[in-house]
Scaffold this active site. Structure first.
Site, PDB file in Angstrom:
ATOM      1  N   GLU A  34     -11.276  15.767   4.552  1.00 50.99           N
ATOM      2  CA  GLU A  34     -11.739  15.288   3.397  1.00 50.99           C
ATOM      3  C   GLU A  34     -12.391  16.554   2.621  1.00 50.99           C
ATOM      4  OE1 GLU A  34     -15.678  13.204   1.915  1.00 50.99           O
ATOM      5  OE2 GLU A  34     -15.730  14.500   3.517  1.00 50.99           O
ATOM      6  N   ASP A  58     -14.576  14.958   8.341  1.00 52.88           N
ATOM      7  CA  ASP A  58     -15.483  14.721   7.182  1.00 52.88           C
ATOM      8  C   ASP A  58     -16.101  16.177   6.762  1.00 52.88           C
ATOM      9  OD1 ASP A  58     -17.406  12.801   5.786  1.00 52.88           O
ATOM     10  OD2 ASP A  58     -18.732  13.944   6.635  1.00 52.88           O
ATOM     11  N   TRP A  72     -38.245   9.899  37.718  1.00 54.82           N
ATOM     12  CA  TRP A  72     -38.636  10.804  36.526  1.00 54.82           C
ATOM     13  C   TRP A  72     -39.637  11.909  37.006  1.00 54.82           C
ATOM     14  CZ3 TRP A  72     -36.001  10.369  32.242  1.00 54.82           C
ATOM     15  CH2 TRP A  72     -35.520   9.062  31.910  1.00 54.82           C
ATOM     16  N   TYR A 102     -24.086  34.222  31.264  1.00 53.51           N
ATOM     17  CA  TYR A 102     -23.761  33.761  29.976  1.00 53.51           C
ATOM     18  C   TYR A 102     -24.672  32.734  29.470  1.00 53.51           C
ATOM     19  CZ  TYR A 102     -19.820  37.010  30.831  1.00 53.51           C
ATOM     20  OH  TYR A 102     -19.066  37.880  31.209  1.00 53.51           O
ATOM     21  N   ARG A 110     -16.120  26.186  21.817  1.00 54.47           N
ATOM     22  CA  ARG A 110     -15.733  25.541  23.033  1.00 54.47           C
ATOM     23  C   ARG A 110     -16.154  23.870  22.899  1.00 54.47           C
ATOM     24  NH1 ARG A 110     -15.459  27.265  28.255  1.00 54.47           N
ATOM     25  NH2 ARG A 110     -16.527  29.292  27.860  1.00 54.47           N
TER      26      ARG A 110
END
EC number: 2.4.1.18
Length: 653
Positions: free
Chosen positions: A392, A337, A91, A103, A316
């Protein structure tokens, strides 16, 4: 694949002109189809091909290379620096910096260990460290993470490095679609979160026995809040770890395929969870990144973030997300959905759609979202010709299920959401003798011509707490006392069982080109659905499906409803009324002891045409209706009797 063909001429501000065949509008104005092809051409020109662009999950995220080195790539345009930390480096938040690319892209390569094994082990925990322009240090999960998991002692999810082995095979697309809508976590009578393995072993065999040929899986995309029913997605490429590992889900899909059952994913691209620590919100420290900034980027009713569909990298991300689930898990298609929320800038909030075309065409329509949906259907049907897509949409948007070249959005089916609402309205408001047969038939058959519909008498919406299932509306509290087959049948239970059967059969027979049932409703599940929350003391009592009610030793009448549902689906499999294309163009009905048979076909005549009728001998009337040259007048003059026959018999009765 080439996308730059001849221009299609229709008007963007009035796509209706294309759908209804009207012409004569100036060609200078861009059409939705032209915008779609322009977007597609731009993508192919910049990325090399739409195939490469929509498989960006093989570029972004983490990937093991041939020499076992690990390549990490991210898009974080607002970040000042990016680091990788986790179990592998104890960590340390600065030991593994990414390199900034053009980009807003970032890249990190980690060589293998000295013994040539990957530097990061399978199942290790990882985090991205994002350094913002204000100097703030944010711990984030990769948007492309394949597996996320919540530890019992944590409120947030962890990114788990997942790197095992693969693959499986798909069945053919079914001719008639009979969908079993299911949630893995509630697929057990036990008061707990059920698993992918439980679903594979105990639920798939029931789905097969019932005659359903498709299962639609809800809540698979990782979501931090269980009670959201899976509709507040935090990690778009990760399968929910509540139910097991990615390999467990793959085994579920593989087993379904071996049973001849196609598998659809309930995909949520209409919005995303507003979580920051384990979601996409403020991923790079800005209010935008994947979403619109300001009020436009927030859904005021759902409390979630709204995607910026105009963004190249969002396109993308979402298009690659669809291909990821198709390629990695071998899903067979998607139920999209919240399509109504995507289609309009007002997201359908406080809107009552009347069916007038002003509801669907104008400045309130979100062009960017529509192009995103068109691109989604284009890539899915191009690279996976048998892929099934269902929208939907409560608004009734025209052309939703028309092909792209016909000016539509390219979906295969839309949900016929008016039908369950009609049945619930009837249950709530009308006595049996007041049921209007014409209104019921109108609702069941009122759908846009040439656009496939999935019909259903009830779905998960009707099962949720605050509403009641059809069985509960019909039989209410007597379901707790009088469903035993060892006690006399009461009038309430008798009526309820018979109407439950009739409602489901007429819905399947008339309501659409596909049929859907929510798990448990096939046998009249007795209780509502309520996920653990503070208001119910975090109870799982109602977050389950009581399949144990079907055990023979319980002697309950739920088995009668189960058997009817199974026989109904098997009959549809045999006769195929959902897939019937109505090519005969014949209308038959009985009224006042008169049998009417109309042949509206422009070129076909029929002999020995069988229709259902009451038993007896039928004669054509003496009175002449029409002109002497009509063919049926020759029959009238001969006064030939037409005699009924019993089913399966060639002989008159």
């Amino acid at each position: 694949m080439s996308c730059c063909g001849p221009k299609q001429v229709t008007l963007i501000h009035n796509r209706l002109c294309f759908l209804t065949g009207q012409i004569g509008i100036p060609e200078v104005e861009l059409t939705l189809y032209q915008l779609f092809t322009k977007s597609l051409c731009n993508l192919e020109e910049a990325e090399g091909s739409i195939d490469v662009f929509t498989r960006s999950y093989v570029f972004y995220g983490v990937h093991r290379q041939a020499d076992n080195s690990l390549m990490f790539r991210e898009w974080a345009p607002g970040a000042q620096a990016l680091y990788l930390t986790g179990d592998f480096n104890e960590w340390n938040s600065r030991s593994h910096p990414y390199t900034s690319k053009e980009y807003g892209k970032w890249e990190l390569s980690i060589p293998p260990k000295t013994e040539s094994s990957p530097a990061i082990q399978h199942r290790s925990k990882l985090k991205l460290v994002v350094l913002t322009s204000e100097g703030e240090e944010l711990y984030r999960i990769s948007p492309w993470a394949k597996y996320c998991h919540q530890s019992p002692d944590s409120n947030t999810y962890d990114w788990i490095h997942w790197d095992p082995s693969k693959p499986f095979v798909r069945p053919k697309r079914p001719r008639s679609l009979r969908i079993y809508e299911a949630h893995v976590g509630i697929a057990s009578p036990k008061e707990e979160i059920a698993t992918y393995t439980n679903f594979t072993l105990n639920v798939l065999p029931k789905i097969k026995d019932l005659g359903y040929n498709c299962v639609q899986l809800m809540a698979i995309m990782e979501h931090a809040y269980y009670g959201s029913f899976g509709y507040q997605v935090t990690n778009f490429f990760a399968a929910s770890s509540r139910f097991g590992t990615p390999e467990d889900l793959k085994r579920l899909v593989d087993t379904a395929h071996s049973l001849g059952i196609t598998v659809l994913l309930d995909v949520v691209h209409s919005h995303a969870s507003s979580n920051t620590a384990d979601g996409l919100n403020r991923f790079d420290g800005t209010d935008s990144c994947f979403f619109h900034s300001g009020p436009r980027g927030h859904h005021k009713q759902w409390g979630s973030r709204l995607f910026n569909y105009q963004s190249w990298e969002v396109m993308r991300f979402l298009l690659s997300n669809l291909r990821w689930w198709m390629e990695e898990y071998l899903f067979d298609g998607f139920r999209f959905d919240g399509v109504s929320s995507m289609l309009y800038h007002h997201h359908g909030i406080d809107m009552s759609f009347s069916g007038g075309y002003s509801d669907y065409f104008g400045m309130h329509v979100d062009e960017d979202a529509i192009i995103q949906l068109m691109l989604s259907n284009h890539i899915l049907h191009t690279f996976y010709p048998d892929c099934i897509t269902i929208a939907e949409d409560v608004s009734g948007m025209p052309g939703l299920c028309k092909s792209l070249k016909k000016g539509g959005l390219g979906f295969d089916y839309r949900l016929n959401m008016a039908v369950p609402d009609k049945w619930i309205q009837i249950m709530k408001e009308l006595k049996d003798e007041d049921w209007d047969m014409g209104n019921i038939v109108y609702t069941l058959t009122n759908r846009r011509k040439g656009e496939g519909c999935i019909c259903y008498a009830e779905s998960h919406d009707q099962a949720l707490v605050g509403d009641k299932s059809l069985a509960f509306w019909l039989m209410d509290k007597e379901m707790y006392t009088n469903m035993s087959s060892l006690v006399p049948m009461t009038p309430v239970i008798d009526r309820g069982i018979q109407l439950h059967k009739m409602i489901r059969l007429i819905t399947q027979a008339l309501g659409g080109e596909g049929y859907l049932n929510f798990m448990g409703n096939e046998f009249g599940h007795p209780e509502w659905l309520d996920f653990p929350r503070k208001g119910n003391d975090e109870s799982y009592r109602f977050a389950r499906r009581q399949y144990d009610l079907l055990e023979p030793e319980n002697n309950l009448r739920y088995t009668q409803l189960y058997a009817f549902d199974r026989d109904m689906n098997r009959a549809e499999e045999k006769y195929g009324w959902l897939a019937s294309e109505k090519k005969d163009k014949v209308i038959v009905f009985e009224r006042a002891n008169v049998l009417f048979v109309f042949n509206f076909h422009p070129s076909n005549s029929y002999s020995n045409y069988r229709v259902a009728a009451s038993q007896g001998r039928y004669h054509l009337p003496n009175s002449q209706i029409g002109c002497e040259n009509c063919i049926f007048f020759q029959i009238f003059r001969h006064k030939l009797p037409h005699i009924t026959i019993t089913p399966h018999s060639p002989y008159p009765t």
